[in-house]
Design a protein around this motif. Structure first.
Motif, mmCIF file in Angstrom:
data_model
loop_
_atom_site.group_PDB
_atom_site.id
_atom_site.type_symbol
_atom_site.label_atom_id
_atom_site.label_comp_id
_atom_site.label_asym_id
_atom_site.label_seq_id
_atom_site.Cartn_x
_atom_site.Cartn_y
_atom_site.Cartn_z
ATOM 1 N N ILE A 299 16.988 8.269 -15.296
ATOM 2 C CA ILE A 299 17.344 9.024 -14.088
ATOM 3 C C ILE A 299 18.195 10.253 -14.439
ATOM 4 O O ILE A 299 18.033 11.319 -13.848
ATOM 5 N N THR A 300 19.107 10.112 -15.399
ATOM 6 C CA THR A 300 19.992 11.221 -15.784
ATOM 7 C C THR A 300 19.415 12.075 -16.898
ATOM 8 O O THR A 300 20.101 12.981 -17.392
ATOM 9 N N GLU A 322 11.083 13.913 -7.472
ATOM 10 C CA GLU A 322 11.153 15.363 -7.342
ATOM 11 C C GLU A 322 11.975 15.785 -6.133
ATOM 12 O O GLU A 322 12.529 16.872 -6.092
ATOM 13 N N GLU A 323 12.035 14.926 -5.100
ATOM 14 C CA GLU A 323 12.742 15.285 -3.863
ATOM 15 C C GLU A 323 14.145 14.697 -3.791
ATOM 16 O O GLU A 323 15.002 15.230 -3.091
ATOM 17 N N ILE A 324 14.405 13.588 -4.476
ATOM 18 C CA ILE A 324 15.664 12.860 -4.303
ATOM 19 C C ILE A 324 16.547 13.048 -5.531
ATOM 20 O O ILE A 324 16.212 12.583 -6.620
ATOM 21 N N ARG A 368 27.922 -2.387 -19.356
ATOM 22 C CA ARG A 368 27.675 -1.048 -18.820
ATOM 23 C C ARG A 368 27.639 -1.110 -17.305
ATOM 24 O O ARG A 368 26.912 -1.921 -16.736
ATOM 25 N N ARG A 369 28.402 -0.227 -16.648
ATOM 26 C CA ARG A 369 28.442 -0.194 -15.184
ATOM 27 C C ARG A 369 28.320 1.251 -14.715
ATOM 28 O O ARG A 369 28.905 2.165 -15.298
ATOM 29 N N ALA A 370 27.551 1.442 -13.660
ATOM 30 C CA ALA A 370 27.353 2.786 -13.116
ATOM 31 C C ALA A 370 27.092 2.680 -11.621
ATOM 32 O O ALA A 370 26.660 1.637 -11.124
ATOM 33 N N LEU A 371 27.362 3.776 -10.906
ATOM 34 C CA LEU A 371 27.175 3.847 -9.461
ATOM 35 C C LEU A 371 26.343 5.083 -9.146
ATOM 36 O O LEU A 371 26.576 6.162 -9.699
ATOM 37 N N LEU A 372 25.358 4.924 -8.251
ATOM 38 C CA LEU A 372 24.471 6.027 -7.879
ATOM 39 C C LEU A 372 24.749 6.416 -6.433
ATOM 40 O O LEU A 372 24.603 5.601 -5.513
ATOM 41 N N TYR A 373 25.162 7.669 -6.232
ATOM 42 C CA TYR A 373 25.452 8.182 -4.902
ATOM 43 C C TYR A 373 24.439 9.266 -4.529
ATOM 44 O O TYR A 373 23.766 9.832 -5.389
ATOM 45 N N GLU A 374 24.388 9.569 -3.228
ATOM 46 C CA GLU A 374 23.623 10.736 -2.801
ATOM 47 C C GLU A 374 24.241 11.974 -3.439
ATOM 48 O O GLU A 374 25.457 12.068 -3.602
ATOM 49 N N TYR A 375 23.402 12.915 -3.840
ATOM 50 C CA TYR A 375 23.879 14.135 -4.500
ATOM 51 C C TYR A 375 24.286 15.164 -3.453
ATOM 52 O O TYR A 375 23.519 15.472 -2.540
ATOM 53 N N LEU A 376 25.517 15.664 -3.580
ATOM 54 C CA LEU A 376 26.045 16.661 -2.642
ATOM 55 C C LEU A 376 26.267 17.965 -3.416
ATOM 56 O O LEU A 376 27.168 18.055 -4.261
#
Length: 614
Positions: A299-300, A322-324, A368-376
């Motif tokens: 994703i990154t 492509e949109e998100i 390993r820990r990560a959080l996915l937020y909406e992109y602002l």
């Protein structure tokens, strides 16, 4: 009755049309399947042993076979056999997997240069070389991917892009097994289960677009194709199935007609159904998805674009499609005991508000820990209020007022709109994110706490928050008990910083006699002076004064003297003409001394302390 006969006539015509179309399939090249759940096989493919050679395109790869388990099998050069899961005739793409469930084992033998097929990927497609290693222990190399189907408890097989740098043999004492040349990068990076293959010739997608079949032209000296007949999406049908479908359509038409009249006379029932559908749709947004660490790397794009760093991790820009777009916060392993991660997922994953950032997903893959937020896209509020006279960053007073109101509504929702009251404890400009329209969203719930809605205070073992925005009672109980009014104080300091465009605490200033920043704003208001910050119109002056007064009310030393967030919202939504300046809570000689008409005994009585909800 007229409506009934019309529907009956339509259904009878459907029977005739379907019956007439069946003649297409009454030949030796009719559509077929290996099993009931397998893909439909038609030109350019054929099933060997069931259909003659001319039913398929005359090249290797288009002649399929059925396995003993009734799987549809595609054979590639070098005796590579794959199970076909799906055939998209319009896009000319095949989804295939290894019959033994371990596609990476097939990779060394695959050579598509002499095949009719090519690897097909919509995103991030480029060719690369990848090396397969055998290791006696798990590695910690970020670019290496474990191939689980080839690994065992004491034997680990990894794939790694050959151009990633470093010598994995020397670093991790691994042995190189073989190298895969000119393969899609994604196949080297992922422990892949399904592969997509596409073909260019023959081009039958134009026939598919017109719902027609495709076949070889009869009596042609060179392989050429033509469109014919009418494509039946459901495959080969016989007359009995067609008649059954027509009768089902008739029954459906009668049922729909009856339901139309029933719902026409029962409006309440329709509204209720609409509410149910909306609830189900909203409910899905409350459940964040779980991702593996391999997903996070994909994703990154291998953590390519960094957005910023904080005390508990680094934030990267990512892409789900492509949109998100998403913002991915990868938490530091050395910070804390995971409480921040549990708080984020447990608290923000359950709430949904226009002024609270949305948690899309999380990763808890081992350590390993990560959080996915909406992109602002506009990042944090801190970017725009660091300097009031920096015109390229100044947002204007109307927009600043809207941002302050949005933040206030978000905090009010946390305090009153959830099943349990949520105390944020870290309201500051860096934790206020702005979307493309500059709508504010509260983020970073790592230090948040839950308490019952009918209680007013919470006990803490240690102070938490950001220096300059922490309420005095969080440092010392001499100022009162910690409660939702602590968030009100942080909000007040945030608003005052928006008004003046300067930091509340400047670590570089060593002058102890420097005037306390909120007190400076209070003195300007009390003396009837204008707030001299980027004000061009009378309306701007009113907004600046209103924001300053609301901010000063919110930072009263005595928690009881501060308004609730609901009241703060009402003050911000009003005109501001009737707002009175609060009593002076400051003292130039010692601005940390509480100046209040309510005694500590009275304050303790009004805010009964309770334990936090775990």
């Amino acid at each position: 009755m007229n409506l009934f006969f019309r529907m009956f006539s339509i259904c009878f015509m459907l029977i005739v049309l379907v019956d007439d179309g069946l003649g297409i399939f009454e030949n030796e090249c009719k559509e077929s399947k290996c099993g009931s759940h397998g893909p439909a096989v038609r030109f350019p493919f054929r099933i060997k042993g069931r259909q003659p050679d001319h039913c398929g395109y005359p090249e290797d790869g288009f002649h399929l076979s059925c396995s003993e388990r009734k799987e549809t099998v595609l054979e590639l050069p070098n005796s590579v056999k794959l199970s076909i899961n799906k055939i998209d005739y319009f896009s000319q793409v095949i989804s295939a997997s290894d019959p033994q469930g371990c596609f990476p084992k097939q990779l060394p033998k695959i050579n598509l240069s002499v095949s009719s097929f090519r690897f097909h990927y919509q995103f991030d497609y480029w060719e690369n070389n990848c090396t397969i290693f055998h290791c006696l222990q798990r590695t910690q190399w970020s670019s290496a991917t474990l191939i689980s189907c080839q690994s065992s408890p004491n034997s680990y097989v990894y794939s790694n892009p050959s151009n990633s740098g470093g010598d994995v043999n020397k670093i991790y004492n691994c042995t190189k097994m073989y190298e895969i040349i000119n393969f899609p990068f994604l196949l080297c990076d992922l422990d892949i289960r399904v592969v997509r293959l596409s073909w260019s010739f023959p081009r039958c997608n134009s026939c598919e677009a017109h719902y027609k079949y495709c076949r070889l032209k009869p009596n042609s000296t060179q392989p050429a194709i033509e469109c014919y007949g009418k494509l039946q999406k459901k495959g080969a049908l016989n007359k009995f199935v067609a008649t059954g479908i027509a009768l089902a359509l008739l029954l459906l038409a009668v049922s729909v007609t009856a339901l139309f009249y029933v719902y026409g006379f029962n409006k309440k029932e329709k509204e209720y159904q609409s509410k149910i559908e909306k609830f189900l749709d909203d409910y899905k947004t409350f459940k964040p998805s779980r991702y593996s660490y391999t997903d996070i790397k994909r994703i990154t794009n291998q953590f390519k674009e960094e957005l910023g760093q904080g005390a508990y991790g680094t934030v990267y820009k990512g892409k789900l499609s492509e949109e998100i777009m998403v913002a991915v916060k990868v938490l530091n392993n050395s910070k804390g005991n995971g409480e921040e991660f549990v708080n984020e997922v447990g608290i923000i994953g359950k709430i949904h508000h226009v002024n609270v950032v949305r948690l899309i997903g999380f990763c808890a893959d081992g350590f390993r820990r990560a959080l996915l937020y909406e992109y602002l896209p506009n990042e944090s509020l801190a970017k725009f209020i660091s300097s009031a006279d920096a015109k390229n960053h100044f947002l204007g007073w109307k927009r600043l007022q809207d941002i302050a109101l949005g933040v206030a509504k978000g905090i009010e929702y946390l305090h009153q709109g959830c099943n349990q009251r949520i105390l944020h404890f870290d309201i500051n400009p860096h934790n206020i994110l702005l979307d493309h329209n500059f709508n504010p969203k509260i983020s970073d719930f790592g230090q948040a706490k839950l308490c019952s809605r009918d209680q007013s205070a919470v006990s803490l073992t240690t102070a938490r928050g950001t220096i300059g925005y922490i309420a005095p009672e969080v440092f010392s109980r001499n100022f009162g008990n910690v409660s939702c009014k602590s968030d009100v104080y942080s909000f007040g300091m945030l608003v005052l910083e928006m008004v003046g465009g300067r930091k509340n605490v400047d670590a570089k200033q060593g002058n102890e006699d420097q005037i306390y920043y909120p007190e400076w704003i209070y003195n300007l208001l009390e003396g009837g002076e204008d707030l001299r910050f980027e004000i061009d119109a009378e309306e701007d002056a009113k907004i600046a004064k209103k924001l300053a007064i609301v901010g000063l009310w919110c930072i009263q030393w005595n928690p009881v003297d501060r308004p609730s967030m609901k009241t703060a919202v009402q003050m911000l939504e009003g005109e501001g003409d009737n707002l009175s300046i609060p009593a002076n809570p400051f003292s130039s000689s010692n601005h940390t001394r509480m100046n209040s008409r309510v005694s500590r005994r009275q304050l303790h009585h009004q805010l009964e302390a309770i334990s936090e909800t775990e």
